[in-house]
Design an enzyme around this catalytic site. Sequence first.
Site, PDB file in Angstrom:
ATOM      1  N   HIS A   1      -4.283  -0.062   2.089  1.00 41.04           N
ATOM      2  CA  HIS A   1      -5.484   0.722   1.910  1.00 41.04           C
ATOM      3  C   HIS A   1      -5.216   1.703   1.042  1.00 41.04           C
ATOM      4  O   HIS A   1      -5.948   1.865   0.326  1.00 41.04           O
ATOM      5  CB  HIS A   1      -6.039   0.984   2.791  1.00 41.04           C
ATOM      6  CG  HIS A   1      -6.318  -0.556   3.761  1.00 41.04           C
ATOM      7  ND1 HIS A   1      -6.449  -0.735   4.575  1.00 41.04           N
ATOM      8  CD2 HIS A   1      -7.515  -0.845   3.211  1.00 41.04           C
ATOM      9  CE1 HIS A   1      -6.965  -2.305   5.048  1.00 41.04           C
ATOM     10  NE2 HIS A   1      -7.446  -2.270   4.104  1.00 41.04           N
TER      11      HIS A   1
ATOM     12  N   GLU B   1      -3.937  -6.681  -4.629  1.00 41.98           N
ATOM     13  CA  GLU B   1      -3.973  -8.020  -5.296  1.00 41.98           C
ATOM     14  C   GLU B   1      -3.478  -9.167  -4.577  1.00 41.98           C
ATOM     15  O   GLU B   1      -3.631 -10.539  -4.007  1.00 41.98           O
ATOM     16  CB  GLU B   1      -2.422  -8.436  -5.909  1.00 41.98           C
ATOM     17  CG  GLU B   1      -2.595  -7.424  -7.433  1.00 41.98           C
ATOM     18  CD  GLU B   1      -1.619  -7.385  -8.307  1.00 41.98           C
ATOM     19  OE1 GLU B   1      -0.777  -7.986  -7.768  1.00 41.98           O
ATOM     20  OE2 GLU B   1      -2.094  -6.805  -9.316  1.00 41.98           O
TER      21      GLU B   1
END
Length: 287
Positions: A37, A150
């Site tokens: 994150h 991703e």
Amino acid sequence: MRTVREISELRQILTESRERGQIIGLVPTMGNLHDGHLALVGAARDRADIVVATIFINPMQFGPGEDLDTYPRTFEADREALETAGCDLVFAPSAESLYPRGLASHTKVVVRGVSEGLCGASRPGHFDGVATVVSMLFNLVQPDLACFGEKDYQQLTVIRRLVTDLHMPIDIVGVPTVRATDGLALSSRNGYLNEPERRQAPFLYHTLVEARTALEAGADMTATLDTARQQLAEAGFKAEYLELRQADNLEPVQSGTTHGVLLAAAHLGPARLIDNLAVRLPGDQGD
């Protein structure tokens, strides 16, 4: 760094930012943050003047029997991590503020095609919940760009299609998967693994690496994928899927496809692990 919970305050702050001509970057999260994150925050920081992160555990994207009630809630630690990473504003709304009439009556955004199959097959309605909450956040923040990992490749593809189909003026930035030193893709749900399971978990990544190597060398697709699935089963994983798809639209590969992606989801103990790898194909895979 400011923390905002009310929609009206968020809009006021960001209206002032836009009037100053500042570029706004958005990083949506469900909290329980890890280095993956924070890499999204870093990517937004590199591209924007104002970085907005959201912390919201979205009930619409959890299905029956999933871990909504037990999903880790670590707001104070998350807030500290975001501030250290260079975030400017945290938006942490309540479910009541985003869904004032409840989930059943709320408008839903459905992205056809790319949301079906793979994770969409085993988690019906999940991507409707993702697309709906992301659409709301895009509307509330009105960012110039938004960063997504991703690792959640199907989710990233859904969001890209959403933005394209609805003509949203938002640049979607895909940020490479962040991995532990043993290759395991970082995920909030890795915390569900006990010590033996945590040692075993990187086998999913290494299985994908082995399959990618074979496919890029021209090995038969069906045989390669069957071997990979068998290896996972023998190692104690319960695979939901392990598939090779076209990288841009997640459709099955065809003759001439060169840009593919290997995607997998598998259960190990209580944890559901997902991972993916880009594959450069020789161009003669598929039917």
